[in-house]
Design an enzyme around this catalytic site. Structure first.
Site, short mmCIF file in Angstrom:
data_model
loop_
_atom_site.label_atom_id
_atom_site.label_comp_id
_atom_site.label_asym_id
_atom_site.label_seq_id
_atom_site.Cartn_x
_atom_site.Cartn_y
_atom_site.Cartn_z
N CYS A 1 0.84 -1.21 0.00
CA CYS A 1 0.00 0.00 0.00
C CYS A 1 0.87 1.26 0.00
CB CYS A 1 -1.00 -0.06 1.15
SG CYS A 1 -2.48 0.88 0.76
N HIS B 1 -3.62 -5.19 0.30
CA HIS B 1 -3.03 -5.75 1.53
C HIS B 1 -3.07 -7.28 1.50
CE1 HIS B 1 -2.83 -1.97 3.89
NE2 HIS B 1 -3.74 -1.61 3.02
N GLU C 1 -1.56 -9.21 3.32
CA GLU C 1 -1.44 -9.73 4.70
C GLU C 1 -2.79 -10.06 5.32
OE1 GLU C 1 -0.97 -6.63 3.78
OE2 GLU C 1 -1.43 -5.17 5.36
N1 GLN Z 1 -2.00 6.63 2.85
C1 GLN Z 1 -2.12 5.88 1.65
C2 GLN Z 1 -3.49 6.06 1.01
O1 GLN Z 1 -4.44 6.42 1.63
C3 GLN Z 1 -1.81 4.42 1.88
C4 GLN Z 1 -2.74 3.73 2.82
C5 GLN Z 1 -2.22 2.41 3.32
O2 GLN Z 1 -1.03 2.17 3.33
N2 GLN Z 1 -3.11 1.56 3.81
O3 GLN Z 1 -3.64 5.82 -0.15
#
Ligand code: GLN
Length: 541
Positions: free
Chosen positions: A385, A511, A513
């Site tokens: 992410c 994600h 994970e």
């Molecule tokens: N801050 C970033 C976004 O909102 C990544 C979010 C995250 O890593 N879950 O896109």
């Protein structure tokens, strides 16, 4: 056999952080191994609608389900133990309960009645518990009540349990109370008094515990167990020892040895099978404990002081390491502490680097430095992410040599917003529940590394973010070594980038994970660990 759905309630006493979630998940695992279909629900007594707006320092990681619910991290344990998906219905907070009741009040659903905690809030709680059993998908529903008995905010939940126990009847419901048996070293004694008091507190609300699970650092003698049974109104066999374990994955086996599953099934009038299916679990545990070869994985993030912030990543690495028959040594690196002087020293012994998800500006320059290091030194890299977004920024800055490259999350007016907001996110003001959430399909590029890893054309992975790779830069990225190897077929958004020449450099906007389980380790983590093993071999030669 047509079964009536059975309900198990897990309450906690004496202290918080005793691990109700792990006990609930372990019991569920054992019941599943007895051929029952089980799910677990967590009721959280705070006023946030969901934990999505909570800082990881407050509440650890926020776990996301396929249906896009932002939930308590215990749901991660439930999924990892049971290998069964959860949904919004598995996590309810007081905030959500009140929101629903108040919405109904505004609609006029209560027909002029005074709306009160009892019965309106308790009815809503009961409905949330019972609704999980309505479509007969599960034989047993375990509901974990967050907090500790005696807390003001837990009262409506305990009252709902009291009513449900009465309505459902003895054979269809039971209460497990998890308590602490402290050891006083000066007296060299285990003390049962706090447990007696907490069981009494529960009884003041009209709820009898049927089973008492005792967290302890030392073995409980039969004499102590019998004493607890006598003073807490339970049968001797219903006092279960839960001794500190080396790993959370030991707990189902320890609970099995204590016959927790048998006691539960007997009380609920359910049959037990002769040999419960825990063989694969035991194989996993054996490998987890007995593999010697180590790979060093750096986890670069800004919430590293609190292990719970990256719970699912840490567990996914553990599952993947076991699948590769190695032990993973996770070295947490605070992204704010990374600078040009210490970069090498911090990263030189790592066999793989993960740059973690996150929000906001703090620590991002350190993340970018770590990414550059892994790209240039051919250290396996997984960006998750924000980690993926930073990898794109690093590439834009150091390879494409673009000026003032950033994400608009960090610098709104940067010259080259290589990561930016999607059009439909721009008008959103509310923070809660408005990110791109839940499972989305992603089409993998033919012959890409990622396609080989997944061995699939279309995958589905869970998201939780607002910002996206800006497709205006796609051509430039593509001309270099950066390949967009996963695209959302609906929106055309880039979900995965990989480096063509690097041995293992993958960034994912989602994600992975959230979907690794003990019995089904995630392919990306498995492959990442595999490549980290290669890295360690090369280093040792
Ligand atoms: N801050 C970033 C976004 O909102 C990544 C979010 C995250 O890593 N879950 O896109």
């Amino acid at each position: 056999m047509s079964l009536k759905t059975k309900y198990i309630f897990v309450t906690g006493g004496v202290s918080s952080s005793l691990g109700k979630g792990i006990i609930a998940a372990s019991l569920a695992k054992l019941l599943q191994a007895q051929n029952y279909r089980v799910t677990i629900q967590k009721l959280d007594p705070y006023l946030n609608i969901d934990p999505g707006t909570l800082n990881p320092y407050e509440h650890g990681e926020c776990f996301v389900t396929d249906d896009g619910a932002e939930t308590d991290l215990d749901l991660g344990h439930y999924e990892r133990f049971l290998n069964v998906k959860t949904s919004q219905a598995n996590n309810v907070t007081t905030g959500r309960i009140y929101q629903n009741v108040i919405e109904k009040e505004r609609k006029g659903d209560f027909l002029g009645k005074t709306v009160q905690v009892i019965p309106h809030i308790t009815n809503e709680i009961k409905d949330r518990i019972l609704s999980l059993g309505r479509n007969k998908e599960f034989d047993i529903i375990i509901t974990e009540i967050g907090g500790t008995v005696g807390d003001i905010e837990s009262l409506p939940y305990i009252e709902s349990v009291r009513q449900l126990k009465w309505e459902l009847g003895e054979e269809n419901s039971l209460v497990i109370h998890l308590t602490l048996i402290p050891y006083l070293s000066a007296a060299a004694e285990l003390k049962t008094k706090p447990t007696q008091h907490s069981v009494k507190t529960l009884m003041e609300s009209g709820v009898n515990a049927d089973i008492i699970v005792c967290r302890t650092e030392h073995k409980l003698s039969n004499a102590i167990k019998n004493k607890i049974a006598l003073f807490c109104n339970v049968q001797n066999e219903a006092v279960i020892e839960s001794i500190d374990a080396e790993t959370i994955y030991d707990v189902p086996i320890l609970m099995q040895k204590e016959r927790l599953d048998k006691v539960v099934l007997k009380k609920l009038g359910l049959s037990t099978v002769k040999s419960s299916k825990m063989d694969r679990w035991k194989v996993f545990l054996d490998k987890l404990k007995n593999t010697k070869k180590i790979v060093n994985i750096g986890l670069v993030g800004k919430y590293v002081e609190l292990q719970d912030s990256y719970k699912s990543i840490i567990e996914s690495l553990t599952h993947a390491a076991v699948a590769n028959e190695v032990k993973v040594n996770i070295i947490s690196i605070h992204s704010e502490s990374i600078n040009d002087n210490n970069l090498r020293e911090l990263l030189v012994n790592l066999n793989g680097i993960i740059v973690a998800p996150g929000f906001g500006e703090r620590g991002i320059e350190g993340k970018i430095k770590a990414i550059r290091y892994s790209r240039e030194n051919h250290v396996p890299f997984l960006g998750i992410c924000l980690g993926m977004q930073m990898a794109v920024i690093e590439y834009g800055r150091n390879v494409l040599k673009l000026e003032d490259v950033n994400s608009t999350e960090m610098k709104e007016d940067c010259k080259n917003p290589i990561i930016s907001l999607m059009e439909n996110q721009k008008s959103i003001i509310n923070k809660g529940g408005t990110m791109r959430l839940g499972a989305w399909d992603c089409q993998l590029l033919k012959n890409s590394k990622t396609e080989k890893i997944y061995n699939k054309k279309i995958i589905s992975e869970r998201h939780r973010h607002r910002y996206e790779l800006n497709n205006k830069y796609l051509e430039q990225l593509n001309k270099g070594d950066f390949v967009p190897s996963g695209i959302n077929p609906e929106t055309n958004l880039v979900e995965i980038i990989e480096h063509k020449e690097h041995p293992w450099f993958i960034g994912v906007q989602f994600h992975p994970e959230y979907s690794s389980t003990v019995l089904k380790p995630h392919p990306l983590f498995k492959s990442f660990i595999n490549s980290s093993i290669e890295n360690s071999k090369n280093k040792n030669n």
